[in-house]
Design a protein around this motif. Sequence first.
Motif, short mmCIF file in Angstrom:
data_model
loop_
_atom_site.label_atom_id
_atom_site.label_comp_id
_atom_site.label_asym_id
_atom_site.label_seq_id
_atom_site.Cartn_x
_atom_site.Cartn_y
_atom_site.Cartn_z
N PRO A 98 -2.57 1.08 0.14
CA PRO A 98 -2.52 1.34 1.60
C PRO A 98 -3.91 1.38 2.23
CG PRO A 98 -1.02 2.80 0.43
CD PRO A 98 -1.82 2.09 -0.61
N ARG A 99 -4.90 1.77 1.44
CA ARG A 99 -6.27 1.80 1.97
C ARG A 99 -6.73 0.42 2.39
NH1 ARG A 99 -10.71 4.55 -1.81
NH2 ARG A 99 -9.24 6.26 -1.48
N VAL A 100 -6.34 -0.60 1.60
CA VAL A 100 -6.72 -1.98 1.94
C VAL A 100 -6.04 -2.41 3.23
CG1 VAL A 100 -6.61 -4.38 1.16
CG2 VAL A 100 -7.13 -2.57 -0.48
N GLY A 128 -0.92 -8.27 6.26
CA GLY A 128 0.52 -8.47 6.25
C GLY A 128 1.10 -8.36 4.85
N GLY A 129 0.35 -8.90 3.87
CA GLY A 129 0.81 -8.76 2.49
C GLY A 129 0.84 -7.31 2.06
N ILE A 134 3.49 -2.43 0.39
CA ILE A 134 3.65 -0.98 0.51
C ILE A 134 5.13 -0.63 0.66
CG2 ILE A 134 3.16 1.00 1.99
CD1 ILE A 134 0.43 -0.35 2.57
N LEU A 135 5.85 -1.40 1.49
CA LEU A 135 7.28 -1.16 1.62
C LEU A 135 7.98 -1.36 0.28
CD1 LEU A 135 9.90 -0.72 3.21
CD2 LEU A 135 9.88 -3.16 3.74
N ALA A 136 7.62 -2.42 -0.43
CA ALA A 136 8.25 -2.70 -1.73
C ALA A 136 7.94 -1.60 -2.74
CB ALA A 136 7.78 -4.05 -2.25
N ALA A 152 6.11 -12.43 2.17
CA ALA A 152 6.79 -12.42 3.46
C ALA A 152 5.92 -11.79 4.53
CB ALA A 152 8.12 -11.67 3.33
N GLY A 153 5.23 -10.70 4.20
CA GLY A 153 4.33 -10.08 5.16
C GLY A 153 3.13 -10.94 5.47
N ALA A 154 2.56 -11.58 4.44
CA ALA A 154 1.40 -12.46 4.65
C ALA A 154 1.77 -13.64 5.53
CB ALA A 154 0.86 -12.93 3.30
N ALA A 155 2.89 -14.29 5.23
CA ALA A 155 3.32 -15.46 6.02
C ALA A 155 3.71 -15.04 7.43
CB ALA A 155 4.49 -16.15 5.33
N GLY A 156 4.32 -13.88 7.58
CA GLY A 156 4.65 -13.41 8.93
C GLY A 156 3.41 -13.18 9.76
#
Length: 595
Positions: A98-100, A128-129, A134-136, A152-156
């Motif tokens: 999460p820090r990143v 986004g990644g 973090i959710l996962a 999915a987060g990175a591409a979004g």
Amino acid sequence: MLLITAWALPVGVVSALAAWGLLHLIGLVTNLVFYRRAATGLVAPGLVHHDPLLVLTAPVAGGLVIGMMARFGSEKIRGHGMPEAIEAILTGGSKVSPRVALLKPVSAAISIGTGGPFGAEGPIIMTGGAIGSILAQALRLSADERKTLLVAGAAGGMAATFNSPLAAVLLAVELLLFEWRPRSFVPVVASVSTATVARWVLLGGAAIFPVPVTQPHLSGWVDALCVLSGVTGGLLAVAATALVYLAEDAFARLPIHWMWWPAIGGLAIGLGGLVEPRALGVGYDVIDELLTGRAGLALIIGILVVKTLMWSLSLGSGTSGGVLAPIFMIGGALGALEGRWLPTVAPGFWAMAGLAAVVGGVMRSPLTGVVFTLELTHAWATAPALLVASTTAYALSAVMLKRSMLTEKIARRGLHLTRDYTTDPLETFFVDDVMATNVPVLNGQDHVGDVVARLSRAEEVHPLYPVAGPDGGLVGVVTHGDLTRPAVAGERAGTVADLMCPVGVMAHPDDTLRHVAYLFAEHGTTHAPVVERAAPHRPTGLVSLPHLLRARLHDLTEERHRQRVLPAPRHPVRRSRAGGRGPGRRPSERTNAGR
């Protein structure tokens, strides 16, 4: 798949919000540093004349801040984001701290806002990644499922930054997913779709760099010239990649801590900004001028030379920032320069060709390069020509460089990464194709000495032998090593049943070798009896690790063995004037000479 797709929908929305926040944060820092005002709109540092001392010192100050954030916050914020995301997928179980997620966008905003010649896409890929990861991590998911949500987060985030959903999906497939499966592709598309809709609400849905191309004058001659554009774009991609890692190696030899390197890279940025101020920052305004054919020669050459040097040197220093926007600008400048001598096709056409070529060469993702260019400009009619340029640059880069800019960084961290997509030979072969069928089935009541004597006369020795009970059904297995141990063989006593082990793993003739390989890995064995599905107690053969290697050998043979399949054409034999079969020796002499 459906569960992960459901989770990917909110990931796309949050990634779009993160992209929106990052762009506004970059605008805020840029306005504060160069214009001394509190505003969040994206603005270029070089639009007006600035105090040379500010141009020189602002990037150095930004580099100092980033160096301290990396040392005392997280070293993962260094670099342009995509190699870090790939490394998290390959070795980190797709887990991002999460820090990143917090420090990466802040460091990128400071780097770009103080004049750094970078883009926002690399940091938003990491951010986004991190959101997806973090959710996962908060859910009970496997590493592959975490990877899917990370990508999915990175591409979004990518889709929301450039309003480029198709390119974001292709980027995920070509660079991040390392597979083409419904379980990952469908969630990524779901995330990109929601991120794109959120982007339309937050930032609008128009093209970032609209180019009014409706009917370009495309022809075979233009496609041929696009090959030339691809060659020059590929050479520039090779040179820029080499320059980045030359700079990285040079910084690594400095006798000071890496925390200070971004400040030194900032000095290179400041010096370049004094020469060409418009090379500072993201440079969306410059990209727009290049792609619409409005850039002057001085700006084109300044961007091509100064931007390339300051971007390569500063990126090699380990600062924070993305690579796509600089590549867009450098590739567009190359194409715009070539367009001054090449025939007119459409306004900004050759700049678009240069952009697609350099993206294809630097990132080794030719389809992403083409689709990115089309979605940025909405000049869809130019797609065939851009594909020629991008693929040519990709081919040249693959021939001249062992690795791309992204995979070279991964390799320097001790990881081997291939970008080749090919059919796994273990998927195309079945157990029935390779198994040994001449395996003796032993009787559990047989004496060990008699069995050893009988097996010593056999033509082939097998590592494992099935053992049948009185009714002929499979009751266990015994290894060749257990049968031939000196103590057992010397006693000549005991039965096979005394040495028999339970059947731990069984294969079927219609199993793929890939399935068998997973069975071997899961159970820690290298061989298994083969039984029919309809008669699971009747052994029909044996499959072992060497049999799996036969599929690999077949794949290697198909790759390397060259042969003529169609017969060579037979040329008619010329007859001599004297009516013979041709000049020279008699048929018997020619035949003997050829033996």
